[in-house]
Design a protein around this motif. Structure first.
Motif, PDB file in Angstrom:
ATOM      1  N   GLN A  74      15.089 -19.232 -15.605  1.00 11.18           N
ATOM      2  CA  GLN A  74      13.511 -18.769 -15.745  1.00 11.18           C
ATOM      3  C   GLN A  74      13.856 -17.328 -15.629  1.00 11.18           C
ATOM      4  O   GLN A  74      15.027 -17.005 -15.510  1.00 11.18           O
ATOM      5  CB  GLN A  74      13.066 -19.283 -14.397  1.00 11.18           C
ATOM      6  N   SER A  75      12.864 -16.972 -16.029  1.00  7.79           N
ATOM      7  CA  SER A  75      12.497 -15.429 -15.811  1.00  7.79           C
ATOM      8  C   SER A  75      11.891 -14.523 -14.910  1.00  7.79           C
ATOM      9  O   SER A  75      11.001 -14.917 -14.840  1.00  7.79           O
ATOM     10  CB  SER A  75      12.824 -14.526 -17.509  1.00  7.79           C
ATOM     11  N   LYS A  76      11.900 -13.656 -14.747  1.00 12.57           N
ATOM     12  CA  LYS A  76      11.604 -12.780 -14.508  1.00 12.57           C
ATOM     13  C   LYS A  76      10.332 -10.940 -15.206  1.00 12.57           C
ATOM     14  O   LYS A  76      11.923 -10.136 -14.807  1.00 12.57           O
ATOM     15  CB  LYS A  76      10.758 -12.383 -13.553  1.00 12.57           C
ATOM     16  N   LEU A  77       9.630 -10.499 -15.346  1.00 14.85           N
ATOM     17  CA  LEU A  77       9.255  -9.105 -15.648  1.00 14.85           C
ATOM     18  C   LEU A  77       9.447  -7.950 -14.844  1.00 14.85           C
ATOM     19  O   LEU A  77       8.781  -8.325 -13.496  1.00 14.85           O
ATOM     20  CB  LEU A  77       8.250  -9.278 -16.633  1.00 14.85           C
TER      21      LEU A  77
ATOM     22  N   ASP B  61      10.578   6.235 -30.563  1.00 11.16           N
ATOM     23  CA  ASP B  61      10.647   6.206 -29.021  1.00 11.16           C
ATOM     24  C   ASP B  61      11.610   4.862 -28.079  1.00 11.16           C
ATOM     25  O   ASP B  61      12.003   4.461 -28.857  1.00 11.16           O
ATOM     26  CB  ASP B  61       9.701   6.463 -28.532  1.00 11.16           C
ATOM     27  N   VAL B  62      12.329   5.539 -27.311  1.00 14.62           N
ATOM     28  CA  VAL B  62      12.467   3.798 -26.595  1.00 14.62           C
ATOM     29  C   VAL B  62      12.023   3.772 -25.249  1.00 14.62           C
ATOM     30  O   VAL B  62      12.000   4.129 -23.680  1.00 14.62           O
ATOM     31  CB  VAL B  62      14.299   4.566 -26.243  1.00 14.62           C
ATOM     32  N   LYS B  63      11.330   2.313 -24.961  1.00 21.32           N
ATOM     33  CA  LYS B  63      10.586   2.025 -24.052  1.00 21.32           C
ATOM     34  C   LYS B  63      11.793   0.673 -23.707  1.00 21.32           C
ATOM     35  O   LYS B  63      12.070  -0.261 -23.702  1.00 21.32           O
ATOM     36  CB  LYS B  63       9.808   1.244 -24.835  1.00 21.32           C
ATOM     37  N   VAL B  64      11.687   1.336 -22.268  1.00 21.68           N
ATOM     38  CA  VAL B  64      12.620   0.440 -21.494  1.00 21.68           C
ATOM     39  C   VAL B  64      12.076  -0.272 -20.302  1.00 21.68           C
ATOM     40  O   VAL B  64      10.751  -0.022 -19.312  1.00 21.68           O
ATOM     41  CB  VAL B  64      13.435   1.425 -20.642  1.00 21.68           C
ATOM     42  N   PHE B  65      12.453  -1.402 -20.092  1.00 23.74           N
ATOM     43  CA  PHE B  65      11.725  -2.208 -18.945  1.00 23.74           C
ATOM     44  C   PHE B  65      13.244  -2.762 -18.396  1.00 23.74           C
ATOM     45  O   PHE B  65      13.835  -3.055 -19.156  1.00 23.74           O
ATOM     46  CB  PHE B  65      10.770  -3.297 -19.025  1.00 23.74           C
TER      47      PHE B  65
ATOM     48  N   ASP C 248      14.623 -16.398  -7.019  1.00 21.76           N
ATOM     49  CA  ASP C 248      15.018 -15.416  -5.941  1.00 21.76           C
ATOM     50  C   ASP C 248      14.477 -14.104  -7.458  1.00 21.76           C
ATOM     51  O   ASP C 248      15.874 -14.181  -7.890  1.00 21.76           O
ATOM     52  CB  ASP C 248      15.790 -15.104  -5.361  1.00 21.76           C
ATOM     53  N   SER C 249      13.535 -13.570  -7.506  1.00 18.93           N
ATOM     54  CA  SER C 249      13.903 -12.673  -8.679  1.00 18.93           C
ATOM     55  C   SER C 249      14.196 -10.849  -8.512  1.00 18.93           C
ATOM     56  O   SER C 249      13.869 -10.114  -8.896  1.00 18.93           O
ATOM     57  CB  SER C 249      12.568 -12.840  -9.266  1.00 18.93           C
TER      58      SER C 249
END
Length: 228
Positions: free
Chosen positions: A18-21, A93-97, A111-112
């Motif tokens: 599972q993933s969490k942004l 450009d470079v978008k980062v998250f 647990d994220s």
């Protein structure tokens, strides 16, 4: 230290991952992000997404997804679990998250928080979701700066080839808009345009290519082409 609220979801079914942004750290982010069925969806209404790089901060492994469309869907089940930095290359450009991918087993807790802990056995009612407070871990990403744009342009009906540099976003955007309009005309449909972003470190990257745009447009229904 800046804090964010995250959720522990107590799951009753086993999943591969599972993933969490997690929060964006790019000051001028203008990128749509979704996370459905462990598929990371990215979209930009204005510019083509050229590339997505997922950097595993634990193993230092890099996974690159090349792209020449305004959107991309990435199956996160194919990646190793861990805390990742996502770098999205758009319009020079470079978008980062950040994104966490956490493996789960039956009756394990998600647990994220950043990879310091893995899923733990659930000790409470599985139908309840509890809120916890977690500290946002800092991520240092060096953002590449553009020096200028290198242009290679051909005009089919005059058999001419031009090579030149432009130094403003406005001029670069004007050339790209003109090329997309040319492709819809009988005289300009064979014109080509390639735009390279030239960075201060002397590296280069293609951010627009007529051939890639044509290939992408061929996959769209006719009524969607007018919206591009």
């Amino acid at each position: 230290m800046k804090k964010v609220f995250m959720f522990i979801v107590l799951c009753t079914m086993g999943l591969n991952a599972q993933s969490k942004l997690l929060p964006n750290i790019h000051a001028s982010l203008n990128l749509g992000t979704t996370l459905v069925d462990n598929t990371l969806g990215l979209s930009d209404s204005k510019y083509v997404i050229n590339k997505v790089l997922l950097y595993n901060k634990e193993t230092t492994e890099q996974t690159v997804f090349e792209n020449q469309a305004k959107n991309i869907d990435i199956d996160l089940d194919r990646l190793k679990t861990g805390a990742y930095t996502a770098m999205v290359y758009i319009n020079g450009d470079v978008k980062v998250f950040n994104i966490d991918i956490v493996g789960l087993g039956l009756n394990e807790t998600y647990d994220s928080s950043y990879a310091a802990e893995r899923a733990k056995p659930a000790k409470r009612d599985l139908s309840i979701a509890k809120t916890i407070e977690a500290v946002e871990a800092p991520v240092e990403v060096v953002e590449k700066k553009i020096k200028f744009y290198r242009i290679v342009s051909t005009v089919s009906y005059t058999y001419s080839l031009s090579r030149f540099n432009v130094f403003s976003e406005e001029r670069k955007d004007t050339l790209i808009r003109k090329n997309t309009l040319d492709l819809a005309t009988s005289t300009g449909k064979k014109n080509t345009l390639v735009v390279y972003a030239v960075y201060l470190d002397k590296s280069e990257e293609v951010i627009y290519d007529t051939k890639a745009v044509k290939k992408f447009n061929e996959t769209l229904p006719v009524n969607e082409l007018s919206a591009l």
